[in-house]
Design an enzyme around this catalytic site. Sequence first.
Site, PDB file in Angstrom:
ATOM      1  N   CYS A 178     127.123  -9.050  73.576  1.00 36.05           N
ATOM      2  CA  CYS A 178     128.585  -9.002  73.539  1.00 36.05           C
ATOM      3  C   CYS A 178     129.083  -9.604  72.221  1.00 36.05           C
ATOM      4  CB  CYS A 178     129.153  -9.782  74.723  1.00 36.05           C
ATOM      5  SG  CYS A 178     130.924  -9.931  74.668  1.00 36.05           S
ATOM      6  N   TYR A 486     124.230 -18.602  81.534  1.00 42.09           N
ATOM      7  CA  TYR A 486     124.874 -17.981  82.688  1.00 42.09           C
ATOM      8  C   TYR A 486     125.121 -19.091  83.711  1.00 42.09           C
ATOM      9  CZ  TYR A 486     123.593 -13.272  80.966  1.00 42.09           C
ATOM     10  OH  TYR A 486     123.470 -12.111  80.240  1.00 42.09           O
TER      11      TYR A 486
END
Length: 546
Positions: A178, A486
């Site tokens: 990303c 995460y």
Amino acid sequence: MNNSRLTSSLFIFLSVFASWGSSSSIFDVTPNSEDFITCLQSNSINTTSISQLTFTSSNSSFLPNWEARINNFKFLKPSIPKPSVIVTPVDETQIQTVLFCTKKLGYELRIRSGGHDFEGLSSIALAPYVMLDLVNMRSIDVNVANRTAWVQAGALLGELYYAISQKTNTLYFPAGICPTVGIGGYLSGGGYGNLLRKYGSAADHALDVRFMDVNGNVLDRKSMGEDLFWALRGGGASSFGIVLGWKLELVPVPEIVTVFRKNVTLEQNGTEIFYKYQYVAPKMDRNSIMRIQVFNEFIGNTTTKTIRMYFEGLYLGRTNTLLRMMDQSFPELNLTREFCEEMSMVQSSLVLGDPSFPSSTPTKMLADRTGGIVKHWNNKQKSDYVRTPISKSGLRKIWKKIFENDNTLFMAMYTFGGKMGEVSETATPYPHRAGVLYQVLKGITFSDQTSDTTPVSLTRIEWLRSFDKFLEPYVSRNPREAYLNYNDLDLGVDSGSYEEARVWGDRYWKKDNFKKLIRIKAKVDPENFFRHPQSIPVFSTSLADM
Ligand SMILES: Cc1cc2nc3c(=O)[nH]c(=O)nc-3n(C[C@H](O)[C@H](O)[C@H](O)COP(=O)(O)OP(=O)(O)OC[C@H]3O[C@@H](n4cnc5c(N)ncnc54)[C@H](O)[C@@H]3O)c2cc1C
Ligand SMILES: *[C@@H]1O[C@H](CO)[C@@H](O)[C@H](O)[C@H]1NC(C)=O
Ligand SMILES: *[C@@H]1O[C@H](CO)[C@@H](O)[C@H](O)[C@H]1NC(C)=O
Ligand SMILES: *[C@@H]1O[C@H](CO)[C@@H](O)[C@H](O)[C@H]1NC(C)=O
Ligand SMILES: *[C@@H]1O[C@H](CO)[C@@H](O)[C@H](O)[C@H]1NC(C)=O
Ligand SMILES: *[C@@H]1O[C@H](CO)[C@@H](O)[C@H](O)[C@H]1NC(C)=O
Ligand SMILES: *[C@@H]1O[C@H](CO)[C@@H](O)[C@H](O)[C@H]1NC(C)=O
Ligand SMILES: *[C@@H]1O[C@H](CO)[C@@H](O)[C@H](O)[C@H]1NC(C)=O
């Protein structure tokens, strides 16, 4: 990042910190944002400059500044506590002043680079806090001759990719998918991406750092020593201090790479293909990498469900070679030319980073903070690592479990192997190395809901937790591994004792690395100023005594 700046920073540091000494007790007072502004002003060389970079709730641009780079909408609801003050420094001496005043007035500090933290830990605290936003610290200096780049912490991955591509199309940095992720948070958690199988994690390619410790000292790799430098490359920098910038090693890439994408549903033998994927993809030529996104959908207009697997990959070479290789090792996928497209490495970052962009999109879009690439989401996510291939009957059970979900699940499998298998688990704090077949990200979205607390959203979160539990027999165990970048507060936040903290700490780092991080933390931030719900804890007894 030159020496004269370091010298001048240290000079100002000495004058700012002279009255502060080395005492750094946690103040037992309710902080006041006016006192903070006064402190900033009286400790700044240029009061005009710092005033233009400081925001409190009385400034109309306060909320827009806080919301900028909070891309996960669930954190924008009114009940989320806001910072007392936001500062967006333009140089390191201003960061020293912010640190000094934050400590002096007893605030917590939040450090934000790209703002992508899954739990919002860069932008939110429960206690009164100051947000240090590194948005203005994002210079990038690419040195092609020496194959290095100095990058300030506030730069985004897309800005780095674009800056490299402006100087060369045969060097790159092995970072994430990303483009709007910040290098500051990303690299300090390890960092995976499309060059992972060829070159390992991003942190494996950090050569040096500029870092500010709790006392305001600006350190580099040599002056901080190898232990702290180790901790910053996967241990989560926000437990240790403020990363100002990284010196990165660039890696060679071919001028032309191939991107491929193909959908496969259960009706098209999806289970067989996924089953085979687990055996071949982690062992394939390390010039290739594949991600599989799993979607839970209705077939056409029917009420019958299927699973669609979206295979997406990158090959560091031409289509002909890729197709020959796939035909030999993974014929079940039946990858043909129509699913492949050749392009430059930097174009591949754009189309794999945001599939809504065709490869003809100008690559400058990667560095465009206001342009289309800054997307928003509204979700809750969890990670896993798979070390043993899941059987076909196991896969069928997983699909059946997924069918319970109301089509709001997204799930992505990311292939490991290659170089990742050759780096020791203790080389950096990031331990998910040899033997990992693929990483799993699974989440649910609330994008059709007004918040993450509507009854429908709460049902989805409960379902995600039940799915997580359901997957237990199929994923890594002892510990069940999780990716720090995460981060997931469901794993636990208790850290009163080592036994409590290892419940979540061992999952991110494994036992030996977690213990080493605790020892390093005790040395560099013994008063635990740099803290958040899952920061490296400080205990009253040393680990050696336990
Ligand atoms: C859409 C999306 C895509 C992603 N893709 C990938 C991917 O491909 N590969 C991958 O590995 N990860 C990926 N991630 C995860 C990402 O690496 C982490 O969310 C990472 O922490 C983001 O860094 P940031 O600077 O944007 O975040 P921030 O929210 O700014 O920071 C995250 C954490 O790092 C701390 N921090 C930030 N800057 C500094 C600093 N300068 N000094 C000290 N501490 C600091 C913060 O305080 C916070 O604790 C993705 C996340 C999202 C939301
Ligand atoms: C102080 O900062 C302002 C705003 O950034 C700038 O215009 C001015 O030139 C600076 N003054 C000095 C003495 O550096
Ligand atoms: C915020 O408001 C204060 C007080 O009016 C002002 O001094 C300061 O410059 C403002 N900050 C910004 C960034 O405009
Ligand atoms: C490359 O690095 C060497 C050694 O650090 C240095 O002497 C040289 O000036 C650098 N070259 C460039 C072009 O920066
Ligand atoms: C895969 O399927 C999705 C959903 O039907 C579609 O939007 C996308 O274009 C497809 N991609 C390819 C490469 O076929
Ligand atoms: C599905 O896989 C099986 C076993 O590998 C194979 O025999 C069959 O031909 C495949 N069917 C399709 C539609 O590809
Ligand atoms: C699905 O239903 C809509 C509306 O009833 C119809 O217009 C469309 O053609 C249908 N699509 C398919 C693939 O059957
Ligand atoms: C493989 O794909 C090609 C073109 O996409 C298709 O014509 C062919 O039937 C497929 N073969 C199998 C075995 O599915």
